[in-house]
Design a protein around this motif. Structure first.
Motif, mmCIF file in Angstrom:
data_model
loop_
_atom_site.group_PDB
_atom_site.id
_atom_site.type_symbol
_atom_site.label_atom_id
_atom_site.label_comp_id
_atom_site.label_asym_id
_atom_site.label_seq_id
_atom_site.Cartn_x
_atom_site.Cartn_y
_atom_site.Cartn_z
ATOM 1 N N GLN A 11 65.699 39.697 68.118
ATOM 2 C CA GLN A 11 64.837 39.281 69.231
ATOM 3 C C GLN A 11 63.499 38.747 68.707
ATOM 4 O O GLN A 11 62.969 37.770 69.232
ATOM 5 C CB GLN A 11 64.600 40.443 70.201
ATOM 6 N N ILE A 12 62.973 39.400 67.691
ATOM 7 C CA ILE A 12 61.705 38.950 67.096
ATOM 8 C C ILE A 12 61.902 37.574 66.465
ATOM 9 O O ILE A 12 61.091 36.665 66.659
ATOM 10 C CB ILE A 12 61.183 39.973 66.060
ATOM 11 N N LEU A 13 62.995 37.418 65.711
ATOM 12 C CA LEU A 13 63.272 36.119 65.076
ATOM 13 C C LEU A 13 63.476 35.028 66.122
ATOM 14 O O LEU A 13 63.010 33.901 65.944
ATOM 15 C CB LEU A 13 64.497 36.215 64.162
ATOM 16 N N THR A 41 52.231 43.813 69.420
ATOM 17 C CA THR A 41 52.622 43.321 68.089
ATOM 18 C C THR A 41 53.315 44.409 67.264
ATOM 19 O O THR A 41 53.910 44.116 66.233
ATOM 20 C CB THR A 41 51.390 42.802 67.305
ATOM 21 N N GLN A 42 53.254 45.656 67.719
ATOM 22 C CA GLN A 42 53.810 46.778 66.948
ATOM 23 C C GLN A 42 55.266 46.581 66.523
ATOM 24 O O GLN A 42 55.580 46.810 65.345
ATOM 25 C CB GLN A 42 53.644 48.087 67.725
ATOM 26 N N PRO A 43 56.170 46.157 67.420
ATOM 27 C CA PRO A 43 57.573 45.986 66.982
ATOM 28 C C PRO A 43 57.724 44.989 65.824
ATOM 29 O O PRO A 43 58.606 45.157 64.971
ATOM 30 C CB PRO A 43 58.284 45.466 68.237
ATOM 31 N N PHE A 48 59.067 43.988 60.190
ATOM 32 C CA PHE A 48 58.712 43.125 59.054
ATOM 33 C C PHE A 48 57.466 43.667 58.364
ATOM 34 O O PHE A 48 56.567 44.183 59.019
ATOM 35 C CB PHE A 48 58.461 41.682 59.541
ATOM 36 N N LYS A 49 57.426 43.535 57.018
ATOM 37 C CA LYS A 49 56.277 44.041 56.250
ATOM 38 C C LYS A 49 54.980 43.398 56.716
ATOM 39 O O LYS A 49 53.951 44.047 56.821
ATOM 40 C CB LYS A 49 56.467 43.757 54.752
ATOM 41 N N ASN A 50 55.057 42.071 56.927
ATOM 42 C CA ASN A 50 53.877 41.309 57.340
ATOM 43 C C ASN A 50 54.349 39.975 57.918
ATOM 44 O O ASN A 50 55.556 39.731 57.996
ATOM 45 C CB ASN A 50 52.921 41.107 56.146
ATOM 46 N N ASP A 53 56.558 37.895 55.600
ATOM 47 C CA ASP A 53 57.939 38.398 55.564
ATOM 48 C C ASP A 53 58.714 37.841 56.760
ATOM 49 O O ASP A 53 59.852 37.376 56.615
ATOM 50 C CB ASP A 53 57.903 39.930 55.596
ATOM 51 N N LEU A 54 58.103 37.853 57.938
ATOM 52 C CA LEU A 54 58.733 37.293 59.141
ATOM 53 C C LEU A 54 58.953 35.786 58.966
ATOM 54 O O LEU A 54 60.020 35.269 59.296
ATOM 55 C CB LEU A 54 57.878 37.575 60.383
ATOM 56 N N LYS A 55 57.962 35.092 58.420
ATOM 57 C CA LYS A 55 58.085 33.641 58.227
ATOM 58 C C LYS A 55 59.242 33.319 57.283
ATOM 59 O O LYS A 55 60.032 32.415 57.554
ATOM 60 C CB LYS A 55 56.786 33.049 57.675
#
Length: 177
Positions: A11-13, A41-43, A48-50, A53-55
């Motif tokens: 879902q975040i991605l 933003t907590q989830p 993800f570490k940061n 990492d998400l990018k």
């Protein structure tokens, strides 16, 4: 009792993809992604570490999507012409995502160029006509091809040029020869 995780990595991605595809990497922030999911933003930081990492995870998803769904479509029977055609079609249909990936400066790394080059080399080496090219010739072929298709993609995506599929096919065929 532990709290159940309600927002998943996927879902975040997906939310991150929507932000980038609609608004570019300049809007790629935890706050904007969380707003898309209507949460804090907590989830994001639990999964993800940061943000880098998400990018990187998002870029991998996008590269996999391009390699599996977008770039391999057949049009002409010539793999290189088809690759160029699909790249231009992607730039025209998904303008914001194309711009975010290929034209924005702030990706911070050269990963899109590396992925593009690796994909190109893998494709070219499947073709008997090109498979034995020395590395310098392969690199020159890539550079020339990349300049032509990126120019056509940028001009087409910006509605500066509106070549027909046939005109694109002719330009790409002449480039590859």
């Amino acid at each position: 009792m532990a709290r159940k995780k309600t927002i998943t990595r996927d879902q975040i991605l997906e939310a991150a993809y929507e932000v980038v595809a609609k608004e570019g990497f300049s809007r790629f922030t935890a706050r904007n992604i969380a707003a898309k999911m209507k949460c804090s933003t907590q989830p994001i930081y639990l999964e993800f570490k940061n943000m880098d990492d998400l990018k990187q995870a998002l870029l991998k998803e996008i590269f996999d999507y391009l390699a599996a769904e977008v770039l391999p479509k057949e049009h002409s029977g010539d793999k290189l012409v088809d690759l160029g055609f699909n790249y231009i079609e992607f730039a025209t249909k998904e303008k914001k995502l194309y711009k975010a990936l290929y034209l924005e400066e702030n990706l911070g790394d050269k990963s899109i160029q590396k992925v593009s080059f690796d994909y190109f080399v893998k494709l070219v080496q499947q073709d008997p006509e090109y498979k034995d090219l020395p590395e310098d010739k392969l690199s020159s072929l890539y550079t020339g091809f990349w300049i032509i298709v990126t120019g056509l993609a940028a001009l087409t995506s910006a509605n500066i040029m509106k070549p027909t599929d046939k005109e694109i096919n002719v330009l790409l065929t002449e480039t590859v020869l």
